[in-house]
Design an enzyme around this catalytic site. Structure first.
Site, PDB file in Angstrom:
ATOM      1  N   THR A  27       0.846  -1.190   0.000  1.00  0.00           N
ATOM      2  CA  THR A  27       0.000   0.000   0.000  1.00  0.00           C
ATOM      3  C   THR A  27       0.881   1.239   0.000  1.00  0.00           C
ATOM      4  OG1 THR A  27      -1.763  -1.138   1.147  1.00  0.00           O
ATOM      5  CG2 THR A  27      -1.644   1.245   1.476  1.00  0.00           C
ATOM      6  N   HIS A 200      -6.264 -11.163  -0.671  1.00  0.00           N
ATOM      7  CA  HIS A 200      -5.576 -10.760   0.568  1.00  0.00           C
ATOM      8  C   HIS A 200      -6.368 -11.357   1.735  1.00  0.00           C
ATOM      9  CE1 HIS A 200      -3.395  -8.695   3.539  1.00  0.00           C
ATOM     10  NE2 HIS A 200      -3.311  -7.485   2.996  1.00  0.00           N
ATOM     11  N   HIS A 203      -3.149 -10.607   7.480  1.00  0.00           N
ATOM     12  CA  HIS A 203      -2.901  -9.327   8.161  1.00  0.00           C
ATOM     13  C   HIS A 203      -4.110  -8.700   8.866  1.00  0.00           C
ATOM     14  CE1 HIS A 203       0.675  -8.871   5.112  1.00  0.00           C
ATOM     15  NE2 HIS A 203       0.758  -9.953   5.878  1.00  0.00           N
ATOM     16  N   TYR A 205      -7.407  -8.604   8.209  1.00  0.00           N
ATOM     17  CA  TYR A 205      -8.546  -8.033   7.488  1.00  0.00           C
ATOM     18  C   TYR A 205      -9.714  -9.040   7.426  1.00  0.00           C
ATOM     19  CZ  TYR A 205      -5.158  -4.406   6.451  1.00  0.00           C
ATOM     20  OH  TYR A 205      -4.222  -3.411   6.574  1.00  0.00           O
ATOM     21  N   ARG A 302       8.216 -11.812  10.767  1.00  0.00           N
ATOM     22  CA  ARG A 302       9.474 -11.218  11.253  1.00  0.00           C
ATOM     23  C   ARG A 302       9.701  -9.804  10.725  1.00  0.00           C
ATOM     24  NH1 ARG A 302      13.657 -15.124   7.956  1.00  0.00           N
ATOM     25  NH2 ARG A 302      12.951 -14.588   5.867  1.00  0.00           N
ATOM     26  N   GLY A 359       9.391  -6.776  -0.198  1.00  0.00           N
ATOM     27  CA  GLY A 359       8.628  -5.547  -0.009  1.00  0.00           C
ATOM     28  C   GLY A 359       9.540  -4.347  -0.052  1.00  0.00           C
TER      29      GLY A 359
HETATM   30  C1  LIG Z   1       4.721   0.303   2.874  1.00  0.00           C
HETATM   31  C2  LIG Z   1       4.183  -1.094   3.020  1.00  0.00           C
HETATM   32  C3  LIG Z   1       2.880  -1.352   2.637  1.00  0.00           C
HETATM   33  C4  LIG Z   1       2.378  -2.660   2.701  1.00  0.00           C
HETATM   34  N1  LIG Z   1       1.116  -2.923   2.230  1.00  0.00           N
HETATM   35  C5  LIG Z   1       0.702  -4.196   2.090  1.00  0.00           C
HETATM   36  C6  LIG Z   1      -0.489  -4.492   1.372  1.00  0.00           C
HETATM   37  O1  LIG Z   1      -1.175  -3.608   0.844  1.00  0.00           O
HETATM   38  N2  LIG Z   1      -0.853  -5.791   1.268  1.00  0.00           N
HETATM   39  C7  LIG Z   1      -0.114  -6.801   1.832  1.00  0.00           C
HETATM   40  O2  LIG Z   1      -0.498  -7.968   1.722  1.00  0.00           O
HETATM   41  N3  LIG Z   1       1.035  -6.539   2.492  1.00  0.00           N
HETATM   42  C8  LIG Z   1       1.467  -5.282   2.601  1.00  0.00           C
HETATM   43  N4  LIG Z   1       2.682  -5.016   3.190  1.00  0.00           N
HETATM   44  C9  LIG Z   1       3.537  -6.141   3.627  1.00  0.00           C
HETATM   45  C10 LIG Z   1       4.519  -6.536   2.514  1.00  0.00           C
HETATM   46  O3  LIG Z   1       3.853  -7.211   1.464  1.00  0.00           O
HETATM   47  C11 LIG Z   1       5.640  -7.440   3.059  1.00  0.00           C
HETATM   48  O4  LIG Z   1       5.088  -8.603   3.615  1.00  0.00           O
HETATM   49  C12 LIG Z   1       6.466  -6.706   4.112  1.00  0.00           C
HETATM   50  O5  LIG Z   1       6.982  -5.498   3.590  1.00  0.00           O
HETATM   51  C13 LIG Z   1       7.630  -7.564   4.604  1.00  0.00           C
HETATM   52  O6  LIG Z   1       8.478  -7.870   3.553  1.00  0.00           O
HETATM   53  P1  LIG Z   1       9.914  -7.136   3.408  1.00  0.00           P
HETATM   54  O7  LIG Z   1      10.697  -7.534   4.627  1.00  0.00           O
HETATM   55  O8  LIG Z   1      10.496  -7.719   2.138  1.00  0.00           O
HETATM   56  O9  LIG Z   1       9.675  -5.676   3.342  1.00  0.00           O
HETATM   57  C14 LIG Z   1       3.193  -3.717   3.192  1.00  0.00           C
HETATM   58  C15 LIG Z   1       4.489  -3.423   3.608  1.00  0.00           C
HETATM   59  C16 LIG Z   1       4.999  -2.135   3.513  1.00  0.00           C
HETATM   60  C17 LIG Z   1       6.422  -1.878   3.915  1.00  0.00           C
END
Ligand SMILES: Cc1cc2nc3c(=O)[nH]c(=O)nc-3n(C[C@H](O)[C@H](O)[C@H](O)COP(=O)(O)O)c2cc1C
Length: 427
Positions: A27, A200, A203, A205, A302, A359
């Protein structure tokens, strides 16, 4: 770092991919204010991250007005504005067409993540005329009238420390209507040209609010036994497959994990808990084998760090927690959450996951697959601009070969190492 396993081609459902470095759904709160549609900037953002035979998953896209909080609680959003996008109107659908076209032009694939936030659509998050002006009863809705519990657990970024409005429990008729909303959103995603959709179901929802008995206390066929609590998940998955066809629907789950050391639950989002998460998610995941999915994505519990000091973020060093589900799921498994270039390659090499969704590192490195292949330094992400309007921290991260940006660079091997040891080598 030997990144080779990340660059073995793979076919997931109907989609042939050249590599296994996936953009995780994120997001970014940069949709158009009046229409809640993606903008030209959104199209640029995704096109920048597209690569030949690489898979991108969009940010959470809301399936209906009822599903949509507007996220003004993020401080920067309150300051600079920004909205989350939907995919229930024609204007939104047409705008997504531009996004998809930009990704396809670079040979990339893109799935649309579909979301209903359920009881998280609290009025204080911010309402919008497209939500309040529909004449329909206002959100929030959920499985039951259980309000989000106030928590202030240390290190939990999904704390909810304010009074929450108890949601309305969806009637069985309304559940059918919600399933129809998912199907309509998928239909629009198809019109927009998406290669697939991702449900989705993670998390905290709506789908999780049905799965978990800390929220769901229904006594009809959507509550009670684990199988009943899974019914909404399975019915929505089936409705999405009916629209998209086989091999074009993914599902994201975030199984709660009990830390063996502390006995504490990890990965609790918006207060959604279950009394027996291992049994719940084992049943859900085993049953998902019976659907012709493109993939199942699991969130690793994590993500801890709230700062930009990635050298200090210990969550990058935590071992994988979801291995019990690997043996249950027979299809393609994507891992997301706290992967470094090294641990991502290792997880694929070991067979723990088939693909890895990044992410934050993909957010800050539009050419992440190329950088991982070459083992070159990465732009460090800037947390303050994750959410909210504008190009800053969105489309201004430089590519490896482009002009140098304002972001600091970091060697992949330094991610998650202690600040003390890495400080010497960082400019
Ligand atoms: C800015 C941001 C927005 C996110 N929005 C969503 C989202 O809309 N849907 C979702 O399933 N996960 C969302 N996440 C979780 C990411 O998909 C991911 O699981 C998380 O960033 C951990 O992975 P990373 O360690 O590679 O960043 C979001 C994470 C971040 C940092």
């Amino acid at each position: 770092m030997d990144a080779t396993p990340l660059f073995d081609p793979i076919t997931i459902g109907k989609i042939a991919l050249n590599h296994r470095v996936v953009l995780a759904p994120m997001t970014r709160i940069r949709a158009d204010e009046a229409t809640l549609a993606p903008t030209d900037l959104t199209a640029l953002y995704y096109a920048q991250r597209a690569s030949e035979g690489g898979l991108l998953i969009t940010e959470a896209v809301h399936i209906s007005p009822e599903a949509t909080p507007v996220w003004s609680i993020y401080p920067r959003v309150a300051e600079v504005g920004g909205h989350v996008p939907g995919i229930w109107t024609d204007v939104q659908t047409q705008a997504w067409k531009e996004v998809v076209a930009g990704v396809h032009a670079k040979g990339g694939k893109i799935f649309c993540q579909l979301l209903h936030t359920g009881r998280v659509a609290q009025p204080e998050i911010g309402q919008h005329p497209l939500v309040t002006g529909t004449g329909a009863p206002l959100p929030p809705v959920s499985s039951s009238t259980t309000a989000i519990e106030a928590t202030s657990e240390e290190g939990n970024q999904y704390n909810w420390n304010k009074a929450a409005i108890p949601p309305r429990a969806l009637s069985e008729d309304n559940i059918q209507r919600v399933i129809g909303d998912y199907a309509r959103a998928a239909q629009n995603a198809r019109v927009a040209g998406f290669d697939g959709v991702e449900l989705h179901a993670a998390h905290g929802y709506l789908i999780e609010q049905f799965l978990n008995n800390g929220v769901n206390n229904r006594t009809d066929r959507y509550g009670g036994s684990i199988e009943n609590r899974c019914n909404l998940l399975f019915e929505v998955v089936q409705s999405l497959i009916d629209v998209m066809g086989e091999g074009r629907v993914g599902v994201r789950l975030s199984p709660t994990h009990i830390d063996p050391q502390t006995g504490k639950s990890q990965q609790v989002y918006f207060g959604v808990r279950d009394s027996d998460p291992v049994s719940l998610y084992s049943v859900a995941i085993e049953c998902l084998n019976t659907f012709p999915l493109a993939y199942l994505m699991l969130t690793e519990p994590r993500v801890g760090g709230l700062g930009d000091h990635v050298e200090e973020e210990r969550a990058y060093q935590h071992p994988l927690a979801n291995s019990r589900y690997r043996s249950l799921y027979k299809g393609t498994l994507i891992g997301a959450g706290g992967f470094t270039p090294t641990t991502a390659a290792q997880a694929v090499r070991d067979g723990a996951y088939d693909l890895i969704a990044f992410g934050r590192w993909f957010l800050s490195n539009p050419d992440l697959p190329e950088r991982l292949r070459l083992g070159t330094p990465l732009n460090v992400y800037e947390r303050s601009t994750f959410y909210g309007a504008g190009a800053e921290g969105y489309t201004d991260y430089p590519t490896r070969t482009g002009p140098k940006g304002r972001f600091r660079l970091m060697e992949p091997a330094q991610i998650g190492t202690s600040l003390a040891t890495s400080r010497k080598t960082i400019q």
